[in-house]
Design a protein around this motif. Sequence first.
Motif, short mmCIF file in Angstrom:
data_model
loop_
_atom_site.label_atom_id
_atom_site.label_comp_id
_atom_site.label_asym_id
_atom_site.label_seq_id
_atom_site.Cartn_x
_atom_site.Cartn_y
_atom_site.Cartn_z
N SER A 152 0.83 -1.20 0.00
CA SER A 152 0.00 0.00 0.00
C SER A 152 0.86 1.25 0.00
O SER A 152 0.51 2.26 -0.60
CB SER A 152 -0.95 0.00 1.21
OG SER A 152 -0.22 0.13 2.41
N SER A 153 2.02 1.19 0.69
CA SER A 153 2.93 2.33 0.69
C SER A 153 3.50 2.58 -0.69
O SER A 153 3.57 3.71 -1.16
CB SER A 153 4.09 2.08 1.68
OG SER A 153 3.59 1.87 2.97
N ILE A 154 3.89 1.49 -1.35
CA ILE A 154 4.45 1.61 -2.70
C ILE A 154 3.41 2.15 -3.67
O ILE A 154 3.71 2.95 -4.55
CB ILE A 154 4.99 0.24 -3.17
CG1 ILE A 154 6.16 -0.21 -2.29
CG2 ILE A 154 5.45 0.30 -4.62
CD1 ILE A 154 6.62 -1.62 -2.55
N PRO B 144 -3.26 16.82 -4.74
CA PRO B 144 -4.62 17.03 -5.28
C PRO B 144 -5.49 15.78 -5.19
O PRO B 144 -6.71 15.88 -4.96
CB PRO B 144 -4.36 17.41 -6.75
CG PRO B 144 -2.98 17.97 -6.75
CD PRO B 144 -2.23 17.17 -5.73
N LEU B 145 -4.88 14.60 -5.36
CA LEU B 145 -5.64 13.35 -5.25
C LEU B 145 -6.13 13.14 -3.82
O LEU B 145 -7.26 12.68 -3.60
CB LEU B 145 -4.78 12.16 -5.68
CG LEU B 145 -4.41 12.09 -7.16
CD1 LEU B 145 -3.50 10.91 -7.42
CD2 LEU B 145 -5.68 11.97 -8.02
N LEU B 146 -5.28 13.47 -2.84
CA LEU B 146 -5.69 13.36 -1.44
C LEU B 146 -6.88 14.27 -1.15
O LEU B 146 -7.82 13.88 -0.46
CB LEU B 146 -4.53 13.73 -0.51
CG LEU B 146 -3.48 12.65 -0.24
CD1 LEU B 146 -2.33 13.24 0.57
CD2 LEU B 146 -4.10 11.48 0.50
N LYS B 147 -6.84 15.46 -1.67
CA LYS B 147 -7.92 16.42 -1.42
C LYS B 147 -9.23 15.96 -2.05
O LYS B 147 -10.31 16.16 -1.49
CB LYS B 147 -7.54 17.80 -1.97
CG LYS B 147 -6.38 18.46 -1.23
CD LYS B 147 -6.09 19.84 -1.78
CE LYS B 147 -4.90 20.50 -1.11
NZ LYS B 147 -5.09 20.74 0.33
N TRP C 207 -4.71 4.47 1.72
CA TRP C 207 -4.03 5.52 2.48
C TRP C 207 -4.16 5.30 3.97
O TRP C 207 -3.22 5.58 4.73
CB TRP C 207 -4.57 6.90 2.08
CG TRP C 207 -3.75 7.51 1.00
CD1 TRP C 207 -4.01 7.53 -0.34
CD2 TRP C 207 -2.49 8.16 1.16
NE1 TRP C 207 -2.99 8.14 -1.01
CE2 TRP C 207 -2.05 8.55 -0.12
CE3 TRP C 207 -1.69 8.45 2.25
CZ2 TRP C 207 -0.84 9.22 -0.33
CZ3 TRP C 207 -0.48 9.12 2.06
CH2 TRP C 207 -0.07 9.49 0.77
N ASN C 208 -5.30 4.80 4.43
CA ASN C 208 -5.46 4.52 5.86
C ASN C 208 -4.48 3.45 6.32
O ASN C 208 -3.87 3.56 7.39
CB ASN C 208 -6.89 4.07 6.16
CG ASN C 208 -7.86 5.24 6.25
OD1 ASN C 208 -7.44 6.37 6.52
ND2 ASN C 208 -9.13 5.00 6.02
N ILE C 209 -4.32 2.39 5.51
CA ILE C 209 -3.36 1.34 5.85
C ILE C 209 -1.95 1.91 5.89
O ILE C 209 -1.17 1.65 6.82
CB ILE C 209 -3.43 0.18 4.83
CG1 ILE C 209 -4.79 -0.53 4.91
CG2 ILE C 209 -2.30 -0.82 5.06
CD1 ILE C 209 -5.00 -1.57 3.82
#
Length: 243
Positions: A54-56, A130-133, A146-148
Amino acid sequence: LSPGAKMGCFTFIKVMMILFNLVIFLSGGTLLGVGIWVKVDGESFVDIFGALSSSILQVVNVGYLFIVIGAILLVVGFLGCYGAQKESKCLLMMFFSVVLIIFIAEVAAAVLALVFTGLAETLLTGLVTPLLKEKYGPDPDFTKIWNITMTEVHCCGLNNYTDFNNSYYYETHGSYPEQCCDMKEPCNSTLAAQLAVEGCFNQILKEIRTNAAVAGGVAAGIAALEIAAMAVSMYLYCRLDEK
């Protein structure tokens, strides 16, 4: 060496070249299959391989990366294996050229990664923030990944909690993700600024630097294999003139 010994040496190297490139070809096919799997069902990929995957996924598009690398390995493996089997000078020269291009590209990428880390962070910020927003909250798969990542890596956003300012999640919940406040709620700007949880980019970068010796060893091993492959292909290419 006698002609018989030279022929025996040539045959041995030819067989090793075929076997080595057969492994590369099969590895390329495997990576290509995994890449297609990630693109079709990325969630199950994360479920199986956990937080590291998930980090990658946040830094690179693993599906496309695996597809590209798999395709390149398929081409390289085919050129080397078939070229050695058929004793084709054209295919052996193509194999040498492709491996040389890959080697030069890897060296250039390593230099750029060392020299322009700040530039990489800037580029990622422009792409990921921008994707996070927009997607963190309304997109279940994106939010889960992202939560993981933030929970397992102990980080918040790409840079820090400010990545969620004016985001869908903040506008909807009136707070930041709990990971930005070390799992404390409510995660408001005061608490987030006080705890100052680092962004995922810096945390992943620290992990990379911590394991730099291992990564350097692997890179050196790959480079040595590529140089050996080029040397062997040139040996077979030159020996074909003497046959």
